[in-house]
Design an enzyme around this catalytic site. Structure first.
Site, PDB file in Angstrom:
ATOM      1  N   SER A 128       0.814  -1.215   0.000  1.00  0.00           N
ATOM      2  CA  SER A 128       0.000   0.000   0.000  1.00  0.00           C
ATOM      3  C   SER A 128       0.846   1.263   0.000  1.00  0.00           C
ATOM      4  CB  SER A 128      -0.929   0.015   1.219  1.00  0.00           C
ATOM      5  OG  SER A 128      -1.885  -0.999   1.143  1.00  0.00           O
ATOM      6  N   GLN A 129       0.236   2.325  -0.467  1.00  0.00           N
ATOM      7  CA  GLN A 129       0.829   3.665  -0.423  1.00  0.00           C
ATOM      8  C   GLN A 129       1.241   3.990   1.013  1.00  0.00           C
ATOM      9  OE1 GLN A 129      -2.156   6.480  -1.474  1.00  0.00           O
ATOM     10  NE2 GLN A 129      -0.885   8.293  -1.117  1.00  0.00           N
TER      11      GLN A 129
END
Length: 250
Positions: free
Chosen positions: A97-98
């Site tokens: 994920s970011q």
């Protein structure tokens, strides 16, 4: 402990070794460039408020993001982008994920050092490492066996003895170790799984993206009140890969 556990652990180790031979190096040096990129990521992409989003303020979360070596949780071919504020592929159709979302969802959980956390969707193990920097114990479930093996190996090499990885269907949680002070789901579910709500302690919270696959979803904060009542609140629009289920389940 189950008499099958040693066999399963050996299988995870073998799978982890094989996957490491095809694009993952277990430990990369934490160079000055990586350190500088990590600090920049925290100060500019995570702590700073920007257009349409607020910065993460919890000092324990920010310190965890400064500490965890994200470049060790991505394929070697992506290490130059490890501290960029966007998702990266980790194989098997999954992503890490970011960083901003990792930090934001961690902050949503309001973790304390004595807490026990359940994570659904281990992926590369990066989110589990961030949680482990703050909480006492992290249990994490991953349905894709090669990812579970690789994450377990990476977390072990990084010294995260307070993280336990399980290969399985995260929809059902990990009831043997519940109830949990906090739960985080790192893949989008079509609905909030009732088993996870059941395994949440009164006073605890869960962060989970809910919505259709490959479309914008809603990041939901689920709070279980002391009387057992459940409160849900939509926090922000997000896009996550779908929550994968075991074959034959819905």
């Amino acid at each position: 402990m189950s008499r099958h556990a040693p066999v399963f652990c050996l299988a995870l180790w073998v799978v982890g070794l094989l996957t490491a031979m095809v694009g993952w190096r277990a430990c990369a040096e934490d160079t000055d460039e990586f350190k500088a990129a990590r600090l920049y990521m925290v100060e500019h992409d995570i702590a700073r408020s920007g257009w349409a989003r607020e910065g993460v303020k919890d000092p324990t979360v920010l310190e965890a993001m400064r500490t965890v070596l994200r470049h060790e949780f991505v394929p070697e071919s992506s290490r130059d982008e490890a501290y960029a504020d966007h998702p990266l592929p980790i194989g098997h159709g999954q992503t890490i994920s970011q960083p901003y979302i990792v930090a934001y969802m961690t902050e949503m959980l309001k973790l304390k050092p004595e807490h026990t956390v359940l994570e659904i969707g281990t992926g590369s193990g990066y989110q589990a490492a961030v949680l482990a920097e703050i909480a006492r114990k992290v249990y994490t479930v991953e349905i894709i066996e090669p990812l579970a093996a690789r994450a377990a190996e990476t977390l072990k090499k990084r010294g995260y003895e307070n993280v336990e990885v399980k290969h399985g269907d995260g929809y059902f949680g990990w009831p043997e170790h519940g109830p949990f002070d906090a739960i985080i789901v790192t893949a989008a579910a079509s609905h909030i799984p009732p088993p996870l709500v059941e395994q949440l302690k009164p006073g605890g919270c869960m962060a989970i993206p809910v919505g259709p696959p490959l479309q914008t979803q809603n990041l939901i904060l689920v709070e279980k009140l002391e009387d057992g009542a459940v409160r849900r609140r939509s926090v922000m629009p997000v896009r996550f890969v779908p929550l994968t289920r075991s074959e034959g389940t819905k």
